[in-house]
Motif scaffolding. Structure first.
Motif, short mmCIF file in Angstrom:
data_model
loop_
_atom_site.label_atom_id
_atom_site.label_comp_id
_atom_site.label_asym_id
_atom_site.label_seq_id
_atom_site.Cartn_x
_atom_site.Cartn_y
_atom_site.Cartn_z
N THR A 54 6.10 -0.26 9.24
CA THR A 54 4.72 -0.41 8.82
C THR A 54 3.99 0.86 9.21
N THR A 55 2.91 1.10 8.49
CA THR A 55 2.11 2.28 8.72
C THR A 55 1.34 2.12 10.02
N ARG A 56 1.43 3.12 10.90
CA ARG A 56 0.78 2.96 12.20
C ARG A 56 -0.36 3.93 12.47
N MET A 75 5.69 7.94 2.13
CA MET A 75 5.32 7.07 3.24
C MET A 75 6.44 6.08 3.50
N GLU A 76 6.54 5.66 4.75
CA GLU A 76 7.56 4.68 5.08
C GLU A 76 7.07 3.30 4.66
N THR A 77 7.94 2.54 4.02
CA THR A 77 7.54 1.22 3.55
C THR A 77 8.39 0.14 4.20
N LEU A 81 -6.07 8.05 1.58
CA LEU A 81 -5.81 7.81 2.99
C LEU A 81 -5.05 6.50 3.12
N ASP A 82 -3.80 6.62 3.55
CA ASP A 82 -2.99 5.42 3.82
C ASP A 82 -3.36 4.95 5.22
N THR A 83 -3.68 3.69 5.37
CA THR A 83 -4.09 3.19 6.68
C THR A 83 -3.21 2.02 7.09
N LYS A 106 0.82 -1.22 0.00
CA LYS A 106 0.00 0.00 0.00
C LYS A 106 0.86 1.27 0.00
N SER A 107 1.79 1.32 0.94
CA SER A 107 2.63 2.52 1.03
C SER A 107 3.52 2.67 -0.20
N SER A 108 4.02 1.55 -0.72
CA SER A 108 4.85 1.60 -1.93
C SER A 108 4.06 2.19 -3.09
MG LIG Z 1 2.29 0.86 4.85
#
Ligand SMILES: [Mg+2]
Ligand SMILES: Nc1nc2c(ncn2[C@@H]2O[C@H](COP(=O)(O)OP(=O)(O)OP(=O)(O)O)[C@@H](O)[C@H]2O)c(=O)[nH]1
Ligand SMILES: [Zn+2]
Length: 293
Positions: A201-203, A186-188, A217-219, A173-175
């Motif tokens: 990971t996305t927090r 975003m951090e991947t 919206l990145d979740t 997702k973040s990539s």
């Molecule tokens: Mg992520």
């Protein structure tokens, strides 16, 4: 001074508001929200008053009426959901996908399905299997952040909308979001081996402006989703194909054991996929179970 804007991020009681003039303010909610039990959500349109222009701080004064609000992920005013899975590693969990899709149907939000890591499906056999199940029901996009394939197609679906991006951890997702925009990286999982957690990971959820009036919206990834906050009779509303074929003899047919059931007939004729039907039955049983507690 008062400004209008949108909450793009909420962390530990602070709300980050992107205002119409493209500034970003760190805001605390006015105390009265707590008394009214109204919690500001990412995606909310708000009015703030500026406390300190240099420090970019403000007070969140007013929340506009919401078009919709989701619980998982916690967000308001979404136009559509992009649900992302990987064709493999991790292998797609179709029950999880169907649960997500059903929750969106019940919330009245359109879904678009994106299968990432298509570079790992060299002979296209996974793609074929996935298309057979989902293409009659939803837009299905295949992407790879390694080759860039499909990313423009995905971008086309996002245009001028506010989309929530959801999916299990590690599917990319973040990539994907990083490929879609330049403003916030975003951090991947790949680039942050240095950190203590080993892997980034996305927090928290964050609204990202991909282009003017286009938000995603990145979740954080989810590993499980349940339907037991719904009644078992509501589950069928989460399945477009069941609503289409439910010309059953009995009103309130569960589509599991009753005679002359339009849904099971459609299943036998191959008009409803076995995999989707199995997900429906599992969800139905899950809802029935909870009554015993
Ligand atoms: Mg992520
Ligand atoms: N082969 C392949 N690997 C990919 C692709 N996209 C992402 N990855 C890798 O998959 C891993 C996870 O990617 P992320 O973007 O961090 O995944 P995520 O969905 O944001 O994960 P969470 O934040 O934990 O929910 C990383 O090692 C990426 O390099 C792809 O298209 N193909
Ligand atoms: Zn039936």
């Amino acid at each position: 001074m008062e400004k209008h804007g949108r909450i793009i991020k909420g962390i530990a009681g602070f709300y980050y508001v992107r205002t119409e003039d493209d500034s970003l303010y760190e805001c605390k909610a006015r105390g009265s929200f707590r008394n009214e039990k109204r919690k500001p959500l990412v995606g909310d349109y708000v009015t703030i008053s500026i406390l300190d222009e240099d420090k970019k701080t403000g007070s969140l004064d007013q929340i506009m009426d919401r078009k919709n609000e989701l619980i998982r992920p916690l967000v308001a005013n979404i136009d559509q959901a992009i649900v992302i899975f990987a064709v493999k590693s991790p292998a797609p969990n179709f029950m999880l996908l169907d649960t997500f899709l059903a929750r969106m149907e019940l919330a009245g939000i359109d879904s678009i399905i994106c299968f990432n890591k298509m570079d790992l499906d060299a002979d296209g056999s996974l793609q074929k299997q996935i298309r057979e199940i989902y293409e009659p029901l939803y837009p299905v996009i295949f992407t790879s952040t390694k080759t860039g394939e499909g990313v423009d197609v995905l971008k086309g679906y996002l245009h001028k909308k506010c989309s929530t991006v959801a999916g299990p951890s590690g599917v990319g997702k973040s990539s994907l979001i990083n490929m879609l925009q330049e403003r916030t990286q975003m951090e991947t999982g790949g680039i942050s081996e240095k950190t203590e957690r080993g892997r980034h990971t996305t927090r928290h959820s964050e609204l990202i402006e991909v282009e003017k009036d286009t938000y995603i919206l990145d979740t954080p990834g989810f590993t499980s989703l349940r339907m037991d906050d719904f009644e078992k009779e509501e589950i069928e509303e989460g399945f477009r194909e069941i609503l289409q074929y439910k010309n059953c003899r009995f009103a309130g047919c569960s589509h599991i054991h009753e005679p002359d059931c339009g849904v099971r007939e459609a299943l036998l004729k191959g008009k409803i996929s076995k995999s989707r039907y199995d997900s429906y039955v599992k969800m139905y049983e899950e809802c029935k179970e909870k009554r015993r507690y």
